[in-house]
Motif scaffolding. Structure first.
Motif, PDB file in Angstrom:
ATOM      1  N   ASP A 493       0.799  -1.223   0.000  1.00  0.00           N
ATOM      2  CA  ASP A 493       0.000   0.000   0.000  1.00  0.00           C
ATOM      3  C   ASP A 493       0.831   1.270   0.000  1.00  0.00           C
ATOM      4  N   HIS A 494       2.157   1.158   0.151  1.00  0.00           N
ATOM      5  CA  HIS A 494       2.975   2.368   0.203  1.00  0.00           C
ATOM      6  C   HIS A 494       3.635   2.607  -1.147  1.00  0.00           C
ATOM      7  N   LYS A 499       7.221   1.191  -5.624  1.00  0.00           N
ATOM      8  CA  LYS A 499       8.157   1.554  -6.689  1.00  0.00           C
ATOM      9  C   LYS A 499       9.422   0.711  -6.599  1.00  0.00           C
ATOM     10  N   TYR A 500       9.932   0.564  -5.389  1.00  0.00           N
ATOM     11  CA  TYR A 500      11.156  -0.212  -5.200  1.00  0.00           C
ATOM     12  C   TYR A 500      10.950  -1.676  -5.598  1.00  0.00           C
ATOM     13  N   MET A 501       9.833  -2.268  -5.157  1.00  0.00           N
ATOM     14  CA  MET A 501       9.585  -3.670  -5.474  1.00  0.00           C
ATOM     15  C   MET A 501       9.364  -3.873  -6.961  1.00  0.00           C
ATOM     16  N   VAL A 656      20.239   0.883  -3.251  1.00  0.00           N
ATOM     17  CA  VAL A 656      19.057   1.448  -3.900  1.00  0.00           C
ATOM     18  C   VAL A 656      19.472   2.315  -5.088  1.00  0.00           C
ATOM     19  N   LEU A 657      20.556   3.093  -4.924  1.00  0.00           N
ATOM     20  CA  LEU A 657      21.039   3.937  -6.013  1.00  0.00           C
ATOM     21  C   LEU A 657      21.418   3.108  -7.234  1.00  0.00           C
ATOM     22  N   SER A 658      22.001   1.904  -6.981  1.00  0.00           N
ATOM     23  CA  SER A 658      22.427   1.075  -8.106  1.00  0.00           C
ATOM     24  C   SER A 658      21.258   0.535  -8.910  1.00  0.00           C
ATOM     25  N   MET A 659      20.073   0.499  -8.298  1.00  0.00           N
ATOM     26  CA  MET A 659      18.902  -0.062  -8.973  1.00  0.00           C
ATOM     27  C   MET A 659      17.996   1.000  -9.556  1.00  0.00           C
ATOM     28  N   MET A 660      17.971   2.194  -8.947  1.00  0.00           N
ATOM     29  CA  MET A 660      16.978   3.203  -9.291  1.00  0.00           C
ATOM     30  C   MET A 660      17.489   4.155 -10.373  1.00  0.00           C
TER      31      MET A 660
END
Length: 765
Positions: A493-494, A499-501, A656-660
């Motif tokens: 719900d967040h 977005k991350y998932m 997270v930076l490496s993925m986004m």
């Protein structure tokens, strides 16, 4: 004339005599009749009359089974089992002996059927005994089988008639017994009538007694309610203890990572010998305190019954050698010889929990080193022949030994031989209890023998089934095109976590469908087909637990879908309740690629199970189960900036930076910080409105996102607000100020981190 008191006493004696006479008249014949009935029933029971019919029927039945076996051997001799045929014949012979030796066989012994059956049985056994002496030869001789079959066919009608005669004999006996019981029943009726008249005199006493019992029952009921309330309070206290220990684990381990990390970094600096000695003392104290914490948490988990073993193929000699190598330093420091030996016939690969196996070895060898001032320590690993798949681990030392009293109390919690040992050597007194409980969970136990001044011998027996060696370890990334592409349903719900998932699952090569709550997940499952469902523990409308329970009640294949619960809750009861409602696997927050990959593999959804995420290296060592929480490598804070190391976990944020991509990261940060709809500002508004429910929900969202991005300070204050919102303590006025301060510090740390890096990122202000 006698005084009235004497007359009253005489009348009481008179009535007492009358009552005694009445009881004697009624109870004496009644007792005599009951004694006759008991004798009759004892006679029936001791002589086992009905067993005549049963043994005759069993004899006939076993002959039929033997006939079936012989007939099957005639039809299909190649499929026949000689041992089975011989076994059927032996059972039949045993039934003949039972029929002739049972009590009261005289009821049918005089009949012509019984005599004929005895003779026919004798003739039959005389004929077939030589044939069954060698059942293998009998199977190869069709003519002999035919003779046996014909003999059985001629004997079956005789045994059937014997069964009927036995039935008739038992029926006659029962009729006679019933006639006697009927006569005695008539006498009982008459005596009972007389006795009933006498019992009327005691009705008043019974009523009085019943009223007294009712008053006692009311008192007992009240006491029972009080005990129930006390039990509920104790269970609530136990649950509170579990929650407290879980929170304590999280709160203490987090600063310990920084503490031990900074101590390790100090070790690389230029220090004087005195400073290095101080540093080593601080490091030893910190590691000792962390070990005490681990022991307390292990004991608590065992008490609640929620400790589970994670069995996997383990290379046993390697595990023993690893522990031996690690303990060599401590042994050399005390001038001790430490040797480990594995027997040549020891199985190489076994099914075991490698982490807990190491824990047992560390505890026993560590104790041997602590209590051995000089000499040597020998570790021997061999087979334990008295235990299925048994392995025996023996630890011998030449230490101070123990007396009988110490041995009897050795496994008592917090016990040591005397206080001087505790002061001189240290320890919590929990290691041996934990080791014994772990050994019993592995199907074994711990035995100890010792004499003062002669050393001690600890022997651990474990049931470790044989296992096949796993495939070779893989350290290189695997192309997802060679892995199975899964279709996953994700309830989250967040928006930041969503977005991350989405990006994570895309990089893992899986197709994902997203929804906001459990109700929407149920609707999608009813219409579409998925390989697995990822459910957040805390969701609106239906949470992860309720959604899983509803999935298991659905019709069709959807009810059997694999369910993976994504949660940051480390309380033991959470896992237990989730398993009860049907959750298959768990993965922690913040969700990591390796954790999700492992959960999918344990569900049997990945092929091959060693697949990994593109660009991420997942190293596995064959034969080693995953490390426990306190054995994982600690994540050290970035020493480049005190602010960054305090509020930002640079490793998590870098991952997270490496993925986004830039736009996705900018969107996530805006969802967190941008007013008025950012998560932080919605939490501040809820605190201003003193809305506990909304504040708890927004704090939970902020905690999950902060853990994902590595925002340590925000995660800490969010966890505190979530805990306060769930309880009854007031939401203090300093909370909004703390949230704003931690948000500002986090944004400053992000700016510092970006200014130190080589890749520009969107502004976070």
């Amino acid at each position: 004339m006698w005084p009235s008191t004497n007359l009253a006493q005489w009348e009481r004696r008179h009535w007492a005599l009358v009552i005694l006479a009445l009881l004697a008249v009624t109870l004496t014949p009644l007792g005599w009749i009951q004694w006759r009935q008991v004798r009759l029933l004892d006679n029936v029971a001791s002589n086992q009359v009905d067993s005549i019919m049963w043994q005759a029927y069993q004899l006939e039945r076993e002959l039929s089974r033997l006939d079936d076996a012989v007939h099957s051997a005639e039809v299909e001799p190649e499929a026949a089992d000689a041992d089975n045929l011989a076994e059927r014949y032996e059972i039949f012979l045993s039934r003949i002996d039972l029929l002739t030796k049972i009590p009261r066989h005289d009821l049918i012994e005089g009949t012509s059927t019984y005599a004929d059956a005895r003779q026919r049985l004798t003739d039959f056994t005389t004929m077939v005994e030589p044939l069954f002496a060698d059942p293998h030869a009998l199977l190869k001789d069709p003519e002999a089988l035919a003779r046996v079959d014909n003999a059985i066919d001629s004997l079956l009608p005789v045994l059937a008639e014997l069964t009927r005669d036995a039935n008739r004999a038992v029926a006659r006996f029962v009729d006679e017994r019933n006639a006697q019981l009927q006569q005695q029943s008539y006498l009982l009726i008459g005596l009972a009538t007389v006795q009933a008249l006498g019992l009327l005199a005691f009705v008043a006493l019974l009523v009085r007694h019943i009223r007294k019992q009712q008053r006692q029952y009311a008192r007992l009921k009240k006491l029972s309610r009080e005990l129930t309330e006390a039990r509920d309070q104790a269970e609530a206290a136990n649950r509170g203890k579990s929650v407290f220990l879980a929170n304590m684990s999280h709160e203490i381990r987090t600063p310990f990572q920084g503490l031990l990390g900074m101590l390790n970094l100090l070790g690389d600096a230029q220090l004087t010998s005195q400073q290095r000695d101080y540093l080593q003392t601080a490091r030893d104290s910190a590691e000792h305190l962390l070990g005490v914490l681990n022991d307390i948490l292990d004991v608590s988990t065992m008490e609640s019954g929620t400790l589970k073993l994670s069995a996997a193929p383990v290379h046993l000699p390697t595990v023993v050698q690893e522990v031996n190598d690690l303990m060599q330093v401590a042994a050399r420091d005390k001038g001790l010889d430490l040797n480990a030996h594995c027997a040549p016939d020891l199985p190489a690969w076994v099914q075991a929990d490698a982490t807990r196996l190491r824990q047992i070895l560390f505890n026993l060898i560590g104790n041997a080193i602590k209590f051995t001032p000089q000499g040597h320590i020998m570790v021997e690993v061999a087979r334990a022949p008295r235990l299925p798949d048994g392995v025996a681990i023996t630890v011998r030392d030449t230490g101070m030994g123990m007396d009988r009293e110490t041995l009897e109390r050795l496994f008592t919690r917090f016990y040591q031989a005397d206080n001087s040992l505790r002061r001189r050597i240290g320890g919590t007194g929990l290691g041996l209890e934990i080791s014994r409980n772990l050994a019993r969970m592995m199907g074994g136990d711990i035995q100890v023998s010792s004499q003062q001044g002669m050393g001690s011998v600890f022997t651990v027996t474990l049931s470790l089934p044989l296992a096949e060696a796993p495939p070779e370890s893989a350290t290189a990334p695997i192309d997802p095109s060679h892995s199975r592409r899964l279709r996953l349903l994700v309830a989250e719900d967040h928006p930041i976590n969503l977005k991350y998932m989405s990006i994570l699952l895309e990089k893992m090569g899986h197709e994902a469908t997203f929804c906001e709550n459990g109700q929407e997940a149920l609707q999608l499952l009813a219409r579409e087909t998925f390989d697995a469902v990822l459910l957040d523990y805390h969701m609106p409308v239906l949470d992860g637990m309720a959604t899983t329970e509803a999935i298991r009640q659905m019709d069709g294949p959807a009810s059997q879908i694999k369910v993976i619960l994504v949660t940051a809750d480390v309380v033991n009861d959470t896992r237990k309740r989730a398993l009860e409602v049907g959750v298959n696997e768990f993965t922690s927050k913040p969700l990591q690629a390796q954790d999700l990959e492992a959960a999918l593999a344990r569900c049997g959804l990945l092929d091959p199970p060693e697949q990994s995420v593109p660009g991420l290296v997942v190293q596995r060592v064959s034969g080693h189960s995953p490390l426990s929480s306190y054995e994982l490598p600690m994540r050290l804070p970035d020493p480049a900036s005190s602010l960054i190391g305090t509020v930002l976990d640079t490793e998590s944020y870098t991952e997270v930076l490496s993925m986004m991509p830039d736009d996705s990261l900018h969107e996530m940060l805006d969802t967190l910080f941008a007013p008025p709809e950012g998560t932080v500002h919605k939490l501040l508004q809820a605190l201003a409105d003193k809305d506990r429910e909304v504040a708890g929900h927004e704090a939970h969202q902020l905690k999950g996102t902060s853990l994902l991005l590595g925002f340590k300070a925000l995660a800490t204050i969010a966890a505190r607000i979530e805990l306060l919102a769930k309880g009854s303590d007031p939401l203090t006025a300093d909370l909004p100020e703390q949230v704003l301060r931690d948000m500002d510090r986090t944004q400053q740390a992000l700016q510092q981190f970006e200014s130190q890096g080589t890749t520009a990122r969107p502004s976070t202000t």
